[in-house]
Motif scaffolding. Structure first.
Motif, PDB file in Angstrom:
ATOM      1  N   LEU A  33      25.789 -15.048  14.727  1.00 46.11           N
ATOM      2  CA  LEU A  33      24.795 -16.101  14.479  1.00 46.11           C
ATOM      3  C   LEU A  33      24.672 -16.253  12.968  1.00 46.11           C
ATOM      4  CD1 LEU A  33      22.226 -14.956  17.165  1.00 46.11           C
ATOM      5  CD2 LEU A  33      23.808 -16.890  17.315  1.00 46.11           C
ATOM      6  N   ARG A  34      25.403 -17.177  12.421  1.00 44.59           N
ATOM      7  CA  ARG A  34      25.582 -17.295  10.970  1.00 44.59           C
ATOM      8  C   ARG A  34      24.317 -17.531  10.176  1.00 44.59           C
ATOM      9  NH1 ARG A  34      31.027 -20.608  11.719  1.00 44.59           N
ATOM     10  NH2 ARG A  34      32.263 -18.805  12.310  1.00 44.59           N
ATOM     11  N   ASN A  35      23.294 -18.075  10.792  1.00 46.64           N
ATOM     12  CA  ASN A  35      22.047 -18.362  10.078  1.00 46.64           C
ATOM     13  C   ASN A  35      20.947 -17.342  10.355  1.00 46.64           C
ATOM     14  OD1 ASN A  35      22.868 -20.862   8.798  1.00 46.64           O
ATOM     15  ND2 ASN A  35      22.916 -21.707  10.862  1.00 46.64           N
ATOM     16  N   LEU A  36      21.251 -16.331  11.142  1.00 44.32           N
ATOM     17  CA  LEU A  36      20.244 -15.349  11.533  1.00 44.32           C
ATOM     18  C   LEU A  36      19.802 -14.521  10.330  1.00 44.32           C
ATOM     19  CD1 LEU A  36      18.699 -14.311  13.998  1.00 44.32           C
ATOM     20  CD2 LEU A  36      20.486 -12.572  14.255  1.00 44.32           C
ATOM     21  N   ALA A  37      18.525 -14.622   9.973  1.00 45.57           N
ATOM     22  CA  ALA A  37      17.984 -13.901   8.825  1.00 45.57           C
ATOM     23  C   ALA A  37      17.121 -12.719   9.251  1.00 45.57           C
ATOM     24  CB  ALA A  37      17.166 -14.842   7.948  1.00 45.57           C
ATOM     25  N   GLU A  38      16.473 -12.825  10.399  1.00 44.31           N
ATOM     26  CA  GLU A  38      15.560 -11.772  10.841  1.00 44.31           C
ATOM     27  C   GLU A  38      15.807 -11.436  12.304  1.00 44.31           C
ATOM     28  OE1 GLU A  38      10.771 -10.964  10.990  1.00 44.31           O
ATOM     29  OE2 GLU A  38      11.568 -12.468   9.628  1.00 44.31           O
ATOM     30  N   LEU A  39      15.930 -10.142  12.582  1.00 42.24           N
ATOM     31  CA  LEU A  39      16.207  -9.659  13.940  1.00 42.24           C
ATOM     32  C   LEU A  39      15.234  -8.540  14.271  1.00 42.24           C
ATOM     33  CD1 LEU A  39      17.994  -9.597  16.483  1.00 42.24           C
ATOM     34  CD2 LEU A  39      19.556  -8.089  15.226  1.00 42.24           C
ATOM     35  N   ASP A  40      14.448  -8.745  15.316  1.00 45.43           N
ATOM     36  CA  ASP A  40      13.486  -7.726  15.759  1.00 45.43           C
ATOM     37  C   ASP A  40      14.048  -7.025  16.986  1.00 45.43           C
ATOM     38  OD1 ASP A  40      11.357  -6.146  16.541  1.00 45.43           O
ATOM     39  OD2 ASP A  40       9.865  -7.734  16.306  1.00 45.43           O
ATOM     40  N   LEU A  41      14.409  -5.764  16.804  1.00 47.42           N
ATOM     41  CA  LEU A  41      14.943  -4.944  17.892  1.00 47.42           C
ATOM     42  C   LEU A  41      13.988  -3.803  18.238  1.00 47.42           C
ATOM     43  CD1 LEU A  41      18.621  -4.657  16.624  1.00 47.42           C
ATOM     44  CD2 LEU A  41      17.799  -6.070  18.509  1.00 47.42           C
ATOM     45  N   SER A  42      12.754  -3.905  17.796  1.00 43.68           N
ATOM     46  CA  SER A  42      11.798  -2.823  18.021  1.00 43.68           C
ATOM     47  C   SER A  42      11.517  -2.637  19.513  1.00 43.68           C
ATOM     48  CB  SER A  42      10.496  -3.101  17.260  1.00 43.68           C
ATOM     49  OG  SER A  42       9.874  -4.270  17.726  1.00 43.68           O
ATOM     50  N   SER A  43      11.146  -1.404  19.842  1.00 43.08           N
ATOM     51  CA  SER A  43      10.747  -1.037  21.211  1.00 43.08           C
ATOM     52  C   SER A  43      11.827  -1.325  22.243  1.00 43.08           C
ATOM     53  CB  SER A  43       9.438  -1.732  21.588  1.00 43.08           C
ATOM     54  OG  SER A  43       8.420  -1.375  20.688  1.00 43.08           O
ATOM     55  N   ASN A  44      13.015  -0.846  21.958  1.00 39.54           N
ATOM     56  CA  ASN A  44      14.115  -0.913  22.917  1.00 39.54           C
ATOM     57  C   ASN A  44      14.607   0.503  23.187  1.00 39.54           C
ATOM     58  OD1 ASN A  44      15.130  -3.738  23.777  1.00 39.54           O
ATOM     59  ND2 ASN A  44      14.577  -4.005  21.633  1.00 39.54           N
TER      60      ASN A  44
END
Length: 90
Positions: A33-44
């Motif tokens: 995802l070329r424009n992805l700036a922020e990724l929340d992977l919390s609580s996995n």
């Protein structure tokens, strides 16, 4: 969610993705995802830093809090090597 939805491939203009609070053990299938700036992977259920983040060159911030990381210190070190310009929160 137990897996990354394949439909994400159609969201090429996405800048923020919240996958928090799921049952993800990996990010297999995460498209570039070329424009992805922020990724929340919390609580996995992630046990290590996902190698799939390598394809996300525009990432500026990744939240990895409240996962099942085997070694947080090792994850921090790997994060700095994987995406040095990205802020990782553990």
């Amino acid at each position: 969610l137990a897996a990354v939805p394949p439909e994400l491939v159609r969201l090429q203009h996405l800048t923020r993705l919240d996958l928090s609070g799921n049952e993800l053990c990996s990010l297999v299938g995460l498209p570039d995802l070329r424009n992805l700036a922020e990724l929340d992977l919390s609580s996995n259920r992630l046990r290590r830093l996902p190698i799939e983040l390598l394809g996300q060159a525009s990432l500026a911030r990744v939240d990895m809090r409240d996962n099942l990381l085997d070694d947080v210190a090792l994850a921090r070190e790997a994060a700095g090597e994987l995406l040095p310009a990205c802020e990782f929160v553990f």
